[in-house]
Design a protein around this motif. Structure first.
Motif, PDB file in Angstrom:
ATOM      1  N   ASN A   6       0.825  -1.206   0.000  1.00 31.08           N
ATOM      2  CA  ASN A   6       0.000   0.000   0.000  1.00 31.08           C
ATOM      3  C   ASN A   6       0.863   1.261   0.000  1.00 31.08           C
ATOM      4  O   ASN A   6       2.087   1.194   0.086  1.00 31.08           O
ATOM      5  CB  ASN A   6      -0.990  -0.005   1.166  1.00 31.08           C
ATOM      6  N   GLN A   7       0.219   2.402  -0.066  1.00 35.22           N
ATOM      7  CA  GLN A   7       0.910   3.680  -0.170  1.00 35.22           C
ATOM      8  C   GLN A   7       1.806   3.939   1.048  1.00 35.22           C
ATOM      9  O   GLN A   7       2.932   4.403   0.906  1.00 35.22           O
ATOM     10  CB  GLN A   7      -0.093   4.810  -0.325  1.00 35.22           C
ATOM     11  N   ASN A   8       1.325   3.643   2.242  1.00 39.40           N
ATOM     12  CA  ASN A   8       2.129   3.871   3.447  1.00 39.40           C
ATOM     13  C   ASN A   8       3.405   3.041   3.434  1.00 39.40           C
ATOM     14  O   ASN A   8       4.464   3.511   3.836  1.00 39.40           O
ATOM     15  CB  ASN A   8       1.314   3.562   4.702  1.00 39.40           C
ATOM     16  N   GLN A   9       3.314   1.794   2.984  1.00 41.13           N
ATOM     17  CA  GLN A   9       4.493   0.941   2.918  1.00 41.13           C
ATOM     18  C   GLN A   9       5.492   1.469   1.899  1.00 41.13           C
ATOM     19  O   GLN A   9       6.697   1.447   2.144  1.00 41.13           O
ATOM     20  CB  GLN A   9       4.081  -0.497   2.580  1.00 41.13           C
ATOM     21  N   LEU A  10       5.011   1.966   0.751  1.00 41.25           N
ATOM     22  CA  LEU A  10       5.911   2.552  -0.247  1.00 41.25           C
ATOM     23  C   LEU A  10       6.612   3.785   0.304  1.00 41.25           C
ATOM     24  O   LEU A  10       7.804   3.980   0.070  1.00 41.25           O
ATOM     25  CB  LEU A  10       5.147   2.917  -1.520  1.00 41.25           C
ATOM     26  N   GLU A  11       5.886   4.609   1.038  1.00 40.53           N
ATOM     27  CA  GLU A  11       6.489   5.814   1.610  1.00 40.53           C
ATOM     28  C   GLU A  11       7.553   5.458   2.646  1.00 40.53           C
ATOM     29  O   GLU A  11       8.597   6.099   2.716  1.00 40.53           O
ATOM     30  CB  GLU A  11       5.409   6.704   2.224  1.00 40.53           C
ATOM     31  N   LYS A  12       7.311   4.426   3.459  1.00 36.58           N
ATOM     32  CA  LYS A  12       8.311   3.992   4.441  1.00 36.58           C
ATOM     33  C   LYS A  12       9.547   3.438   3.743  1.00 36.58           C
ATOM     34  O   LYS A  12      10.671   3.707   4.146  1.00 36.58           O
ATOM     35  CB  LYS A  12       7.735   2.923   5.368  1.00 36.58           C
ATOM     36  N   MET A  13       9.341   2.643   2.691  1.00 32.80           N
ATOM     37  CA  MET A  13      10.472   2.081   1.959  1.00 32.80           C
ATOM     38  C   MET A  13      11.269   3.158   1.254  1.00 32.80           C
ATOM     39  O   MET A  13      12.475   3.041   1.087  1.00 32.80           O
ATOM     40  CB  MET A  13       9.995   1.039   0.945  1.00 32.80           C
ATOM     41  N   GLN A  14      10.604   4.232   0.861  1.00 30.75           N
ATOM     42  CA  GLN A  14      11.279   5.326   0.170  1.00 30.75           C
ATOM     43  C   GLN A  14      12.401   5.907   1.026  1.00 30.75           C
ATOM     44  O   GLN A  14      13.437   6.300   0.518  1.00 30.75           O
ATOM     45  CB  GLN A  14      10.266   6.410  -0.174  1.00 30.75           C
ATOM     46  N   LEU A  15      12.228   5.918   2.344  1.00 33.01           N
ATOM     47  CA  LEU A  15      13.244   6.469   3.239  1.00 33.01           C
ATOM     48  C   LEU A  15      14.488   5.591   3.314  1.00 33.01           C
ATOM     49  O   LEU A  15      15.556   6.064   3.674  1.00 33.01           O
ATOM     50  CB  LEU A  15      12.659   6.663   4.641  1.00 33.01           C
TER      51      LEU A  15
END
Length: 145
Positions: free
Chosen positions: A109-118
């Motif tokens: 989901n979007q939240n997981q992608l944002e966390k991985m982005q870091l």
């Protein structure tokens, strides 16, 4: 210090920016299959593995065989067999054995992608996340073209 990485929206043939997270927009299942084959074929020639965290119906073994994909370098894990998908993706990105990781937005989901982005500043592999046009309207992550 954490570095942010760009998430970019691409077709698989546009590979001029080495961002670790790539959103692949597709209109339908046929175009998704073509894009998937392009990505798998490209990374199939690399030394590393290609990890595919996929829904049950993707990919078809017959389709891979007909396109001369070496399935000995392709690791397919079904989403239903993973307890913590975010952990698996982060480990695969940091592990030097994978050259590409492919998944779908109905799995991540979007939240997981944002966390991985870091955490992508140390990534050793490319993450390709397939999304349809309908899902893309709901997935509002920043992108670089």
């Amino acid at each position: 210090m954490l570095h942010t990485a760009a998430i970019r929206h691409v077709k698989s043939y546009k590979q001029d920016n080495p961002a670790a997270i790539n959103i692949v927009q597709t209109e339908d299942e046929i175009s998704a299959s073509f894009e998937l084959l392009k990505i798998v074929h490209r990374y199939n020639k690399s030394n590393g593995w290609t990890l595919l965290i996929a829904p049950d119906h993707i990919p078809s073994r017959d389709l891979l065989d007909s396109c001369s994909i070496d399935t000995n370098k392709l690791l397919v894990i079904r989403r239903k067999h993973i307890v913590d998908v975010e952990y698996v993706l982060n480990c695969a990105l940091q592990n030097g054995r994978y050259c590409a990781i492919i998944t779908w937005t109905d799995i991540v989901n979007q939240n997981q992608l944002e966390k991985m982005q870091l955490n992508t500043h140390q990534a050793k592999a490319q993450l390709f996340c397939f999304t349809s046009d309908e899902e893309q309207a709901q997935l509002a992550v920043p992108h670089v073209m």
